[in-house]
Design an enzyme around this catalytic site. Structure first.
Site, mmCIF file in Angstrom:
data_model
loop_
_atom_site.group_PDB
_atom_site.id
_atom_site.type_symbol
_atom_site.label_atom_id
_atom_site.label_comp_id
_atom_site.label_asym_id
_atom_site.label_seq_id
_atom_site.Cartn_x
_atom_site.Cartn_y
_atom_site.Cartn_z
ATOM 1 N N HIS A 76 -10.473 13.101 -23.737
ATOM 2 C CA HIS A 76 -11.197 12.180 -24.787
ATOM 3 C C HIS A 76 -13.156 12.425 -24.558
ATOM 4 C CE1 HIS A 76 -8.088 11.003 -26.420
ATOM 5 N NE2 HIS A 76 -7.214 10.629 -25.041
ATOM 6 N N TYR B 101 -13.700 0.784 -16.839
ATOM 7 C CA TYR B 101 -14.659 1.240 -17.229
ATOM 8 C C TYR B 101 -16.126 -0.225 -18.170
ATOM 9 C CZ TYR B 101 -11.478 2.548 -21.920
ATOM 10 O OH TYR B 101 -10.558 2.058 -22.481
#
EC number: 1.1.1.133
Length: 475
Positions: free
Chosen positions: A70, A133
């Site tokens: 993605h 993240y």
């Protein structure tokens, strides 16, 4: 196995902007500790100061858990809290590196910075892997983001666990092949005040660029209360603000003073707030009028402001405001010459019409041709020069207005002695109004901009070319 006591270090990759990071992990009998994200040290080591706003954790039970490729419209800093993962990145941005693949194994001692537009995916190599993240924008469930199929033949990613045996979602299996993926265009540059001298020069300079938008006052008025709603600001990387109130003498009147502060200060403050919120780079045009001209040397960028007039006060105030946003270029200039009415065009016209002008001889500086200023702005932005303030004028010797006028007459083929030099005070005695005070020394030191690799063209050459370009218009 996690490596201990590595030195913090960035490692470049074939994908522009994608970097791997060695992290210092300190271990003993109790376990280990690391600084997973340390802004000051990492920025000093070369990580972009990307301004994360959200921290996410993906916990994965089994080996072979695979997440699709993605590419969201934000930057990510990826690390592993426990376990390890095979990571694959694909550049999905427009340009020569579209489709470039890079892979690496991340464990707690290694991280990655992934710029916006680069597809990101991973496959766990150990059970109970925690993938962490940081991102610098908030997820919007209503948006569709670019993706590419994990099994695309042209990418040739060698997954440790074959995809037929991996645990991945049905959606990820249905993602398009690379040949069917539309490349992500770069974020755009927006030029405000695009109908003025500098705005016109930027239109010409960027004539072949497809990622530049231009807006004049009828499109975007900095005084508007709804400024933030006038654009989808997250689609831009940079705003070049050429919009300003520049009627120096009129700014001394009550109404002009209000207008100057509304546009040059309040409007710039609103734009700066937007830039900070959306992490935009702001290019702001400043002026030699922030100084009083009393220095005997050219002004450096760090000289303290001491404006003599309202216009200069508004520009000095705006400089301080713009300097508060992390990504900014304050481009300070003087005596701009571009399209429309200006000093050089006026002098050339007077020369042709047989008029002998009186021109002040105790104000000294350098002309700045708008085309040169546009080129300098492009240089700073495209070369990602260090943020800050830069003086930009034409090159060559410092001259008075009277000396420049004589040079114009000479280039126009007329007798330069027809220009009479007078003091500012003498000139003001015969003027309709006294007008605003001007600095006697407007010379700006060019050392800093030259240190970035941009060397301003000689004013003598630029003036000659300009006179030739307008010769037919004033004949």
């Amino acid at each position: 196995m996690t490596e201990f006591n590595k030195r913090l270090k960035a490692i470049s990759t074939p994908i522009p902007g994608l970097t791997l990071w060695d992290l210092a992990v300190h271990g003993d009998s109790r376990g280990w500790f690391k600084e997973n994200w340390q802004r000051e040290k990492m920025v000093a080591a070369g990580l972009p100061d990307f301004g994360p706003v959200q921290a996410n954790v993906s916990f994965n039970d089994a080996v072979g858990t695979t997440r699709g490729i993605h590419a969201e419209p934000w930057d990510k800093f990826i690390s592993i809290a426990n376990g390890s993962a095979f990571c694959a990145w694909v550049d999905l941005r427009e340009g020569p590196t579209f489709g470039t693949v890079f892979t690496a194994i991340l464990d707690p001692s290694k991280a990655a910075f992934v710029p916006s537009g680069v597809g990101n995916s991973f496959q766990t190599l150990q059970p109970n892997t925690s993938y962490v993240y940081l991102v610098n924008d908030h997820y919007n469930p209503g948006e569709t983001y670019t993706c590419v199929n994990l099994a695309d033949e042209t990418l040739s990613i060698h997954w440790p666990v074959p995809l037929r045996n991996a645990n991945l979602s049905a959606n990820d299996r249905r993602h398009p092949r690379l040949r069917n993926v539309a490349a992500i265009p770069p974020k755009k540059i927006l030029v405000l005040g695009a109908s003025g001298q500098l705005g016109t020069a930027l239109r010409e300079h960027y004539a072949r660029a497809s990622d530049i938008e231009f807006a004049d006052r009828s499109d975007i008025d900095l005084r508007a209360d709804n400024l933030e709603s006038l654009r989808e600001w997250r689609n831009y990387s940079t705003v070049i603000n050429c919009a300003a109130y520049t009627a120096v003498d009129d700014a001394e009147t009550t109404e002009g003073c209000r207008e100057a502060w509304a546009v040059n200060v309040r409007g710039v403050a609103a734009l700066t707030q937007i830039a900070t919120k959306y992490r935009l780079t702001v290019v702001h045009v400043s002026s030699d009028y922030v100084f009083d001209g009393s220095s005997s040397n050219p002004y450096r960028e760090d000289a303290l402001p001491s404006p003599l007039n309202v216009y200069g006060q508004t520009k000095a105030a705006a400089d301080q405001i713009v300097a508060s946003t992390p990504r900014h270029y304050i481009v300070r200039t003087s005596w701009v010459i571009g399209a429309g009415r200006n000093f050089v065009r006026t002098m050339a016209t007077l020369a042709q019409r047989g008029v002998d002008p009186r021109v002040v001889n105790d104000q000294r500086g350098r002309l700045t041709f708008a085309s040169e200023l546009a080129a300098a702005i492009d240089h700073l932005v495209s070369e990602t020069a260090p943020y800050g303030t830069y003086n930009v004028t034409g090159g060559g010797p410092v001259r008075s207005w009277a000396e420049i006028a004589r040079r114009v007459f000479d280039l126009a083929g007329k007798d330069p002695s027809r220009v009479t030099g007078v003091s500012t005070s003498e000139y003001n005695k015969t003027a309709a109004t006294a007008g605003a005070k001007r600095p006697s020394n407007s010379a700006l030191d060019l050392t800093k901009i030259e240190s970035t690799g941009f060397r301003p063209a000689s004013n003598d050459d630029a003036l000659s070319e300009y006179i030739q370009s307008i010769a037919s218009q004033i004949a």
